[in-house]
Design a protein around this motif. Structure first.
Motif, short mmCIF file in Angstrom:
data_model
loop_
_atom_site.label_atom_id
_atom_site.label_comp_id
_atom_site.label_asym_id
_atom_site.label_seq_id
_atom_site.Cartn_x
_atom_site.Cartn_y
_atom_site.Cartn_z
N ASN A 91 0.82 4.03 -2.87
CA ASN A 91 0.56 5.44 -2.55
C ASN A 91 1.63 6.34 -3.15
O ASN A 91 1.35 7.45 -3.62
CB ASN A 91 0.49 5.64 -1.04
CG ASN A 91 -0.75 5.02 -0.42
OD1 ASN A 91 -1.74 4.79 -1.12
ND2 ASN A 91 -0.69 4.74 0.87
N GLU B 2 1.11 6.44 -6.90
CA GLU B 2 -0.13 7.16 -7.20
C GLU B 2 0.10 8.67 -7.17
O GLU B 2 -0.40 9.40 -8.03
CB GLU B 2 -1.24 6.79 -6.23
CG GLU B 2 -2.57 7.46 -6.56
CD GLU B 2 -3.71 6.96 -5.71
OE1 GLU B 2 -4.82 6.81 -6.23
OE2 GLU B 2 -3.49 6.74 -4.50
N LYS B 3 0.87 9.13 -6.21
CA LYS B 3 1.21 10.55 -6.16
C LYS B 3 1.93 10.97 -7.43
O LYS B 3 1.69 12.05 -7.98
CB LYS B 3 2.09 10.84 -4.94
CG LYS B 3 1.37 10.75 -3.61
CD LYS B 3 2.31 11.03 -2.45
CE LYS B 3 1.60 10.89 -1.12
NZ LYS B 3 2.54 11.10 0.02
N ASN C 1 0.82 -1.21 0.00
CA ASN C 1 0.00 0.00 0.00
C ASN C 1 0.86 1.26 0.00
O ASN C 1 0.54 2.24 -0.68
CB ASN C 1 -0.94 0.01 1.21
CG ASN C 1 -2.07 -1.00 1.07
OD1 ASN C 1 -2.45 -1.36 -0.04
ND2 ASN C 1 -2.60 -1.46 2.18
N ASP C 2 1.95 1.23 0.76
CA ASP C 2 2.86 2.38 0.79
C ASP C 2 3.48 2.62 -0.58
O ASP C 2 3.59 3.77 -1.03
CB ASP C 2 3.97 2.16 1.83
CG ASP C 2 3.46 2.22 3.26
OD1 ASP C 2 2.34 2.74 3.46
OD2 ASP C 2 4.16 1.73 4.17
#
Length: 229
Positions: free
Chosen positions: A9, A12-13, A5-6
């Motif tokens: 994320n 995704e940024k 997930n990290d």
């Protein structure tokens, strides 16, 4: 899962900075599970998270990526063109349809997840030492064509063993996304200056600018159609 997930994320940024638009809808996990079972695929978690949210997405900006291994499609700046990601919407960019279309044309240890807009594929590894790695598949040098042309050295060579037209893009999906760059826009005045400096003919300049305008119009039309869908 927390590490995955990290990592997602973080990419995704970066995708948002590049100007990605989220897919039209969110997709059910059952749809991907059915696809994995049908084709005996086990996608890594980070790609699953991505395709659920960004399958069939487009970029507001023109983007390219930097592969680890270059092909004749790679530009002088070391970057490859990018077309679109595959997802679950119907049409040319449907993930399952592309897996089915290329099932007997690419090694069974990779599956297509995107293209470059001109017939070449971007694939992800799903078996053995290839798991999670990202590859470029050159459609102009596939073994099917060589066999059809009766090139004898390829008689008896299986698709799974043929990697002459496959080039490593990245060691992971994370690294692949992080290799993207926004394509620099070249002003027509810069093109004109370059043409003059190289003493190219007026006819050649007109042909090049016309071709450039045609390509830009086609790309704009493609993006508008994807947004409408």
């Amino acid at each position: 899962m927390t590490m995955t997930n990290d990592s997602f994320n973080e990419i995704e940024k970066y995708l948002i900075e590049l100007g990605i638009s989220s897919g039209a809808d969110s997709y059910s996990e059952e749809e991907l599970i059915r696809l994995e079972e049908k084709y005996e695929i086990d996608f890594l978690e980070i790609y699953k998270i991505f395709v659920f949210k960004y399958g069939n997405s487009t970029f507001e900006n023109d983007v390219r990526y930097r592969p680890l291994k270059q092909s004749h499609w790679t530009g002088k700046d070391g970057l490859n063109a990018f077309g679109s990601f595959f997802g679950f919407e119907e049409g040319a960019d449907n993930l399952e349809e592309n897996i089915k279309r290329y099932y007997d044309r690419i090694p069974n240890s990779i599956v297509p997840i995107a293209d470059d807009g001109v017939g070449n594929l971007i694939c992800i590894g799903i078996k053995g030492n290839h798991i999670g790695k990202i590859y470029f598949w050159d459609h102009e040098n596939e073994i099917t064509a060589k066999v059809m042309l009766n090139e004898k050295e390829y008689v008896g060579v299986s698709v799974d063993d043929y990697w002459e037209n496959i080039f490593l893009i990245a060691e992971s999906f994370f690294d692949f996304i992080k290799s993207f760059e926004i394509e620099e826009i070249v002003n027509e005045s810069d093109i004109d200056s370059k043409i003059v400096s190289e003493k190219m003919s007026d006819n050649f300049m007109a042909m090049m600018l016309a071709a450039k305008a045609e390509l830009e119009a086609k790309e704009k039309n493609r993006k508008e159609k994807k947004k409408e869908n």
